[in-house]
Design an enzyme around this catalytic site. Structure first.
Site, PDB file in Angstrom:
ATOM      1  N   ARG A 240       0.782  -1.309  -0.057  1.00  7.79           N
ATOM      2  CA  ARG A 240       0.020   0.062  -0.041  1.00  7.79           C
ATOM      3  C   ARG A 240       0.858   1.150  -0.062  1.00  7.79           C
ATOM      4  O   ARG A 240       1.918   1.121   0.533  1.00  7.79           O
ATOM      5  CB  ARG A 240      -0.878   0.136   1.166  1.00  7.79           C
ATOM      6  CG  ARG A 240      -2.088  -1.048   1.213  1.00  7.79           C
ATOM      7  CD  ARG A 240      -3.108  -0.550   0.163  1.00  7.79           C
ATOM      8  NE  ARG A 240      -4.343  -1.523   0.016  1.00  7.79           N
ATOM      9  CZ  ARG A 240      -4.238  -2.595  -0.507  1.00  7.79           C
ATOM     10  NH1 ARG A 240      -3.248  -2.949  -1.436  1.00  7.79           N
ATOM     11  NH2 ARG A 240      -5.437  -3.294  -0.701  1.00  7.79           N
ATOM     12  N   GLU A 269      -4.190   7.429  -4.823  1.00  9.39           N
ATOM     13  CA  GLU A 269      -4.284   6.698  -6.234  1.00  9.39           C
ATOM     14  C   GLU A 269      -5.788   7.406  -6.668  1.00  9.39           C
ATOM     15  O   GLU A 269      -6.657   7.183  -6.168  1.00  9.39           O
ATOM     16  CB  GLU A 269      -4.607   5.185  -6.101  1.00  9.39           C
ATOM     17  CG  GLU A 269      -3.259   4.563  -5.431  1.00  9.39           C
ATOM     18  CD  GLU A 269      -3.191   3.011  -5.132  1.00  9.39           C
ATOM     19  OE1 GLU A 269      -4.379   2.418  -5.636  1.00  9.39           O
ATOM     20  OE2 GLU A 269      -2.274   2.513  -4.695  1.00  9.39           O
ATOM     21  N   HIS A 288      -1.712   0.244  -9.691  1.00  3.44           N
ATOM     22  CA  HIS A 288      -2.248  -0.487  -8.916  1.00  3.44           C
ATOM     23  C   HIS A 288      -2.881  -1.844  -9.527  1.00  3.44           C
ATOM     24  O   HIS A 288      -4.078  -2.333  -9.592  1.00  3.44           O
ATOM     25  CB  HIS A 288      -3.208  -0.120  -8.066  1.00  3.44           C
ATOM     26  CG  HIS A 288      -3.370  -0.865  -6.794  1.00  3.44           C
ATOM     27  ND1 HIS A 288      -3.796  -0.149  -5.522  1.00  3.44           N
ATOM     28  CD2 HIS A 288      -3.173  -2.235  -6.296  1.00  3.44           C
ATOM     29  CE1 HIS A 288      -3.739  -1.423  -4.614  1.00  3.44           C
ATOM     30  NE2 HIS A 288      -3.457  -2.204  -5.128  1.00  3.44           N
ATOM     31  N   GLY A 290      -1.371  -5.018  -9.413  1.00  6.32           N
ATOM     32  CA  GLY A 290      -0.845  -6.311  -8.662  1.00  6.32           C
ATOM     33  C   GLY A 290      -1.548  -7.648  -9.045  1.00  6.32           C
ATOM     34  O   GLY A 290      -1.115  -8.562  -9.508  1.00  6.32           O
TER      35      GLY A 290
HETATM   36  C1  DGY Z   1      -4.788  -6.350  -3.032  1.00  6.29           C
HETATM   37  O1  DGY Z   1      -5.775  -7.171  -3.386  1.00  6.29           O
HETATM   38  O2  DGY Z   1      -4.946  -5.871  -1.961  1.00  6.29           O
HETATM   39  C2  DGY Z   1      -3.553  -5.788  -3.782  1.00  6.29           C
HETATM   40  O3  DGY Z   1      -3.520  -4.610  -3.716  1.00  6.29           O
HETATM   41  C3  DGY Z   1      -3.431  -6.515  -4.821  1.00  6.29           C
HETATM   42  O4  DGY Z   1      -2.820  -5.985  -6.218  1.00  6.29           O
END
Ligand code: DGY
Length: 323
Positions: A240, A269, A288, A290
């Site tokens: 984060r 963000e 963001h 991920g």
């Molecule tokens: C989440 O799911 O909390 C993450 O930020 C994945 O990127």
């Protein structure tokens, strides 16, 4: 039948079973209306029994108080720092998240950021795009070798361990980690060594953040802790944005500290166009993403809806969160 509200469009097959069961499902169309505002969300939750929400939605005490019929808050993410889970649980509302299904995707992204930063992939690609490629250069775009590097994993949960495994396999990296508890299996498999933050930061060539955002981890990287890092370290953050004090990071970057920084997460963000963090050539920022693989996002949707279905049918949810 229950009224369910979802704050963004998720893979549509996620809803199949809940639809078949006859629940009323309302999905905020952010492509048409833009991201849902807090005020609009207050209105929407006032008469619903289930809420499917995103990591950018503020689900605080006030919002929970505006939702007297709410039984379940099903987060489409693993991190849930945006939700006042303690208060929700006090009110008998179950909070759930989506662990495991996005572990590999998020670790992959951290790994992609690491390679891009170390080998200057974005500036090199820009050079070609902008027609600046003059020929093979003995001294052009020299990167940082990752072979035999020391990697500090800050937060050795599922994603941190997966990222460590990738680095260990790819670069023979030495793994050090910072965690609230000793991870015996992890230590055995990768010869990982648990240590205090100061020592881990001072040894690391690569620092990768994987901890949840809590009061203990907020601004964990600040002027003091950044001073422990090697001058040419690479920092990767897929956790984060708030885990790093961005002002302090910028001060350090201005004096030339750090090889490069790869960020999947920032504060706020989206990061405004004129934000100083966007001015550095050695800071790579992605929006963001991920967990953004097709399979992960599908599985997250399945889990979000299964958790809702379970709670509405008075069965234990698959992945509840309690803190
Ligand atoms: C989440 O799911 O909390 C993450 O930020 C994945 O990127």
């Amino acid at each position: 039948m229950a009224k369910i509200f979802c704050t963004k469009t998720i893979p549509k097959e996620s809803w199949t079973k809940l639809k078949e069961q006859g629940h009323e499902i309302n999905i905020w169309d952010d492509k048409i209306h833009g991201p849902i505002s807090y005020e609009e969300l207050l209105k929407q939750v006032s008469d619903c029994q289930a809420l499917a929400c995103m990591l950018g939605d503020r689900i605080d005490r006030n919002l929970i108080e505006h939702a007297p019929q709410l039984k379940v808050i099903s987060q489409y993410a693993v991190g849930h720092n945006n939700i006042d889970t303690k208060y929700a649980n006090e009110r008998g509302i179950i909070v759930t998240n989506t662990p495991d299904v996005l572990t590999h995707a998020t670790a992959e992204l951290a790994f992609a950021l690491l390679l891009s930063c170390a080998r200057k992939i974005i500036p090199a690609a820009k050079n070609v795009e902008e027609d600046q490629w003059l020929g093979w250069e003995p001294l052009g775009f020299l990167g940082k070798s990752l072979k035999d590097s020391t990697v500090a994993i800050i937060g050795a949960g599922r994603i941190g361990q997966e990222f460590a495994k990738m680095c260990h396999g790819a670069f023979d990296s030495k793994i050090v980690y910072v965690s609230r508890s000793t991870k015996e299996g992890f230590e055995k498999s990768f010869n990982a060594q648990r240590m205090e933050l100061k020592e881990a930061l001072s040894r690391a060539d690569i620092i990768s953040l994987h901890c949840p955002l809590t009061e203990q981890t907020r601004e964990l990287l600040n002027n003091e802790t950044l001073s422990y890092c090697k001058d040419d370290a690479i920092i990767i953050n897929t956790a984060r944005g708030e885990v790093i004090n961005q002002e302090h990071l910028i001060e350090n970057l201005k004096v030339g500290k750090f090889h490069s920084i790869g960020l999947d997460v920032t504060t706020p963000e989206p990061l405004p166009e004129n934000h100083p963090l966007r001015q550095f050539d050695n800071v790579l920022i992605v929006p963001h993403i991920g967990s953004a693989t097709e399979i992960a996002r599908k599985e997250m949707g399945r889990l979000v809806c299964q958790n809702i279905e379970n709670v509405l049918s008075k069965i234990s949810p698959i992945t509840p969160v309690t803190n």
